[in-house]
Design an enzyme around this catalytic site. Structure first.
Site, short mmCIF file in Angstrom:
data_model
loop_
_atom_site.label_atom_id
_atom_site.label_comp_id
_atom_site.label_asym_id
_atom_site.label_seq_id
_atom_site.Cartn_x
_atom_site.Cartn_y
_atom_site.Cartn_z
N TYR A 30 0.85 -1.18 0.00
CA TYR A 30 0.00 0.00 0.00
C TYR A 30 0.88 1.23 0.00
O TYR A 30 1.88 1.29 0.73
CB TYR A 30 -0.93 -0.01 1.22
CG TYR A 30 -1.94 -1.11 1.11
CD1 TYR A 30 -3.20 -0.87 0.57
CD2 TYR A 30 -1.63 -2.42 1.47
CE1 TYR A 30 -4.11 -1.90 0.41
CE2 TYR A 30 -2.53 -3.45 1.31
CZ TYR A 30 -3.77 -3.18 0.78
OH TYR A 30 -4.67 -4.19 0.61
N VAL A 31 0.51 2.21 -0.80
CA VAL A 31 1.20 3.50 -0.78
C VAL A 31 0.36 4.54 -0.04
O VAL A 31 0.86 5.61 0.28
CB VAL A 31 1.58 3.97 -2.20
CG1 VAL A 31 2.63 3.04 -2.81
CG2 VAL A 31 0.38 4.08 -3.11
#
Length: 155
Positions: A30-31
């Site tokens: 996840y960013v």
């Protein structure tokens, strides 16, 4: 945009294995992740990558957008991952005409096995396979974003 009903279960035993395909290796990270949205990159079998945006906090139904991204870009974005990078093998299992995605986690989440059922309609409990354990739909601790940030619940 696709709307889906997504149910999630812990897997109680190996009864699914004899029905499963060979599986796909997934590296996922996840960013960005918050209670009502997430931005995820998923690399499959180290050959292609997808960017997925999910919106909504409803347990059964969320808005989802998905786009291919160049593999080299995805690998570079891994440096911006928040939390753990998730490693898992996804197997497809068909039961009563429904498609279940069974994820066997590795690395920091080794030992966790979760099954998801995504359908446009609800499936009655009596039509679920016997190898499913406790339903964890709506338990935010079992969302992949939460697993990346917090690890296996109870650990």
């Amino acid at each position: 945009m696709a709307k889906e009903i997504e149910r999630k279960f812990l897997v109680r035993d190996d009864g699914w294995r004899k029905l499963a395909d060979a599986g796909v290796s997934i590296v996922q990270f996840y960013v960005a992740a918050s209670d009502d949205r997430s931005v995820r990159i998923r690399i499959r079998d180290d050959r292609d990558a997808l960017l997925t945006l999910k919106f909504g906090s409803a347990a059964l139904e969320r808005d989802e957008f998905e786009y291919p991204v160049p593999l080299d870009d995805a690998r570079e974005m891994q440096g911006f991952a928040v939390g753990r990078v998730i490693e898992k093998t996804r197997h497809i299992v068909i039961h009563c005409g429904k498609r279940y995605e069974v994820d066997r986690f590795a690395g920091a989440l080794d030992g966790l096995v979760v099954a998801e059922l995504e359908t446009p309609e609800m499936v009655a409990d009596e039509d679920l396979p016997p190898w499913l354990g406790r339903e964890v739909t709506g338990e935010a601790a079992f969302y992949n974003a939460a697993l990346a940030l917090n690890g296996i619940p109870g650990d």
